[in-house]
Enzyme design. Structure first.
Site, PDB file in Angstrom:
ATOM      1  N   SER A 110       0.824  -1.203   0.000  1.00  0.00           N
ATOM      2  CA  SER A 110       0.000   0.000   0.000  1.00  0.00           C
ATOM      3  C   SER A 110       0.863   1.260   0.000  1.00  0.00           C
ATOM      4  CB  SER A 110      -0.896  -0.008   1.246  1.00  0.00           C
ATOM      5  OG  SER A 110      -1.602   1.200   1.372  1.00  0.00           O
ATOM      6  N   LYS A 146      -3.515   2.254  -2.111  1.00  0.00           N
ATOM      7  CA  LYS A 146      -3.065   3.259  -1.148  1.00  0.00           C
ATOM      8  C   LYS A 146      -4.142   3.478  -0.089  1.00  0.00           C
ATOM      9  CE  LYS A 146      -0.789   7.772  -1.101  1.00  0.00           C
ATOM     10  NZ  LYS A 146      -1.295   8.193   0.208  1.00  0.00           N
ATOM     11  N   ALA A 184       7.251  10.844   4.163  1.00  0.00           N
ATOM     12  CA  ALA A 184       6.299  11.414   5.111  1.00  0.00           C
ATOM     13  C   ALA A 184       5.168  12.032   4.295  1.00  0.00           C
ATOM     14  CB  ALA A 184       6.958  12.456   6.008  1.00  0.00           C
ATOM     15  N   GLY A 234       1.873  11.393   4.727  1.00  0.00           N
ATOM     16  CA  GLY A 234       0.776  11.804   5.601  1.00  0.00           C
ATOM     17  C   GLY A 234      -0.586  11.319   5.143  1.00  0.00           C
ATOM     18  N   LEU A 235      -0.613  10.138   4.494  1.00  0.00           N
ATOM     19  CA  LEU A 235      -1.883   9.532   4.071  1.00  0.00           C
ATOM     20  C   LEU A 235      -2.699  10.426   3.144  1.00  0.00           C
ATOM     21  CD1 LEU A 235      -3.023   7.858   7.416  1.00  0.00           C
ATOM     22  CD2 LEU A 235      -2.022   6.734   5.425  1.00  0.00           C
ATOM     23  N   ASN A 253      -4.749  -0.436   8.192  1.00  0.00           N
ATOM     24  CA  ASN A 253      -3.460   0.207   8.455  1.00  0.00           C
ATOM     25  C   ASN A 253      -3.533   0.889   9.817  1.00  0.00           C
ATOM     26  OD1 ASN A 253      -1.050   1.555   8.450  1.00  0.00           O
ATOM     27  ND2 ASN A 253      -1.470   2.800   6.648  1.00  0.00           N
ATOM     28  N   CYS A 263       0.505   3.349  10.654  1.00  0.00           N
ATOM     29  CA  CYS A 263       1.190   4.321   9.793  1.00  0.00           C
ATOM     30  C   CYS A 263       2.006   5.299  10.632  1.00  0.00           C
ATOM     31  CB  CYS A 263       0.180   5.098   8.947  1.00  0.00           C
ATOM     32  SG  CYS A 263       0.973   6.273   7.823  1.00  0.00           S
ATOM     33  N   THR A 294       8.788  -0.181  -2.159  1.00  0.00           N
ATOM     34  CA  THR A 294       9.754   0.818  -2.608  1.00  0.00           C
ATOM     35  C   THR A 294      10.442   0.430  -3.914  1.00  0.00           C
ATOM     36  OG1 THR A 294      10.135   1.496  -0.316  1.00  0.00           O
ATOM     37  CG2 THR A 294      11.817   2.100  -1.909  1.00  0.00           C
TER      38      THR A 294
END
Length: 319
Positions: A36, A60, A85, A87-88, A142, A145, A282
């Site tokens: 995700s 995501k 970072a 931040g969703l 999730n 996070c 990644t």
């Protein structure tokens, strides 16, 4: 004198390898899924290859309301890894259901929806909005996070908070629920047990590690949000340890392993540690085709070593 019996594994061909894996009540065509946050909802990568060839797409994380995310800069390269970072940032559940899910359904992509909330009630609301929606085979809650402003909402840091958040989703969801866990705890196997006790069908392990980078010249954090999540090859040993510990404590609990995987041998290591499926994150940024390449290379690796299924290697760490 009779000739010795031939080993039936000798001469095994890649097309004879069975890549199907069981993930709790689910059966995936192969163990390669997306992590995700690294794959959007599949539409972008589908320009490069048919994403239906993967075991599943984990989208995501979506939240109840739209979220703009954290201030820039949001990504920093580190040795053997990456800090993010974000931040969703996402359009919110209603927009996701209207804009992204129809494409996934139209293309018949097995979809695991990652959800994130600031309260346990928000997890329940998200599960309600997803209940009965087409094309969704599972929910990934999730609860870990690191890229949030309030660290108190990282539910996966405490067993009781884990049970409450996962319980809200499980009681509402019409599909299996997987709890995504953080390695930033002293007893990740205990947290996994709490998720299982709340009804989770399995766990996703690991989320990124909370980390930071500092500019030596200015003294300022290199991320706009100060801290962020460390991912990439640097965290693979931590991820393997976490998967192994959970599998040792809960051998029947399905695990989606993740954290720095990018090669066939990485995938096999995660499976030997105890994972049933492996999420690639990644690595996709550097090579958008990496997940497809793994699907194609796995049968060759297994056949060359006489393994007819990957399932047989699960949890086979020798001592």
């Amino acid at each position: 004198m009779s000739a010795p019996a031939e080993d039936p594994r000798e001469g095994l061909r890649p097309h004879e390898v069975d890549l199907r894996v069981a993930l709790g009540p689910l059966t995936l065509r192969n163990p390669i899924v997306t992590a995700s946050g690294c794959f959007g909802s599949g539409r972008e990568i589908n320009r490069f290859f048919d994403v239906r060839r993967l075991g599943a797409v984990v989208v995501k994380s979506v939240t109840v309301e739209p979220r703009p995310g954290l201030p820039t800069p949001r990504m920093v390269e580190t040795p053997s890894g990456m800090l993010n970072a974000i931040g969703l940032q996402n359009p919110g559940i209603d927009a996701w259901l209207a804009q992204d899910l129809p494409w996934l359904v139209e293309h018949r992509v097995p979809t695991i929806v990652s959800i994130a909330g600031k309260t346990t009630a928000e997890y329940r609301v998200l599960a309600e909005r997803l209940r009965g929606q087409p094309g969704i085979i599972a929910i990934e809650a999730n609860i870990s996070c690191p890229n949030v402003e309030d660290r108190n909402v990282v539910f996966a840091c405490e067993p009781d908070a884990t049970r409450e958040a996962i319980g809200q989703v499980v009681r509402t969801s019409s599909v299996p629920v997987f709890a995504k866990l953080t390695p930033d705890v002293t007893d990740i196997a205990g947290i996994a047990g709490a998720a299982a006790a709340a009804g989770a069908a399995g766990v996703s392990v690991i989320n990124t590690l909370l980390a930071m980078a500092i500019d030596a010249e200015t003294g300022k954090p290199r991320l706009g949000g100060v801290t962020g999540g460390l991912s990439g090859p640097a965290i693979k040993p931590v991820a393997l340890r976490a998967v192994h510990q959970i599998h040792q404590a809960h051998p029947d609990l399905p695990i989606i392993g993740m954290g720095g995987a990018r090669t066939v041998t990485d995938v096999v290591e995660f499976v030997r540690a105890g994972a049933s499926a492996v999420a690639i994150g990644t690595a996709t940024f550097g090579n958008p085709l990496v997940t497809l390449e793994l699907v194609e290379q796995l049968p060759e690796w297994l056949a060359a070593r006489g393994h007819k299924t990957l399932r047989d290697l699960r949890g086979t760490v020798l001592r």
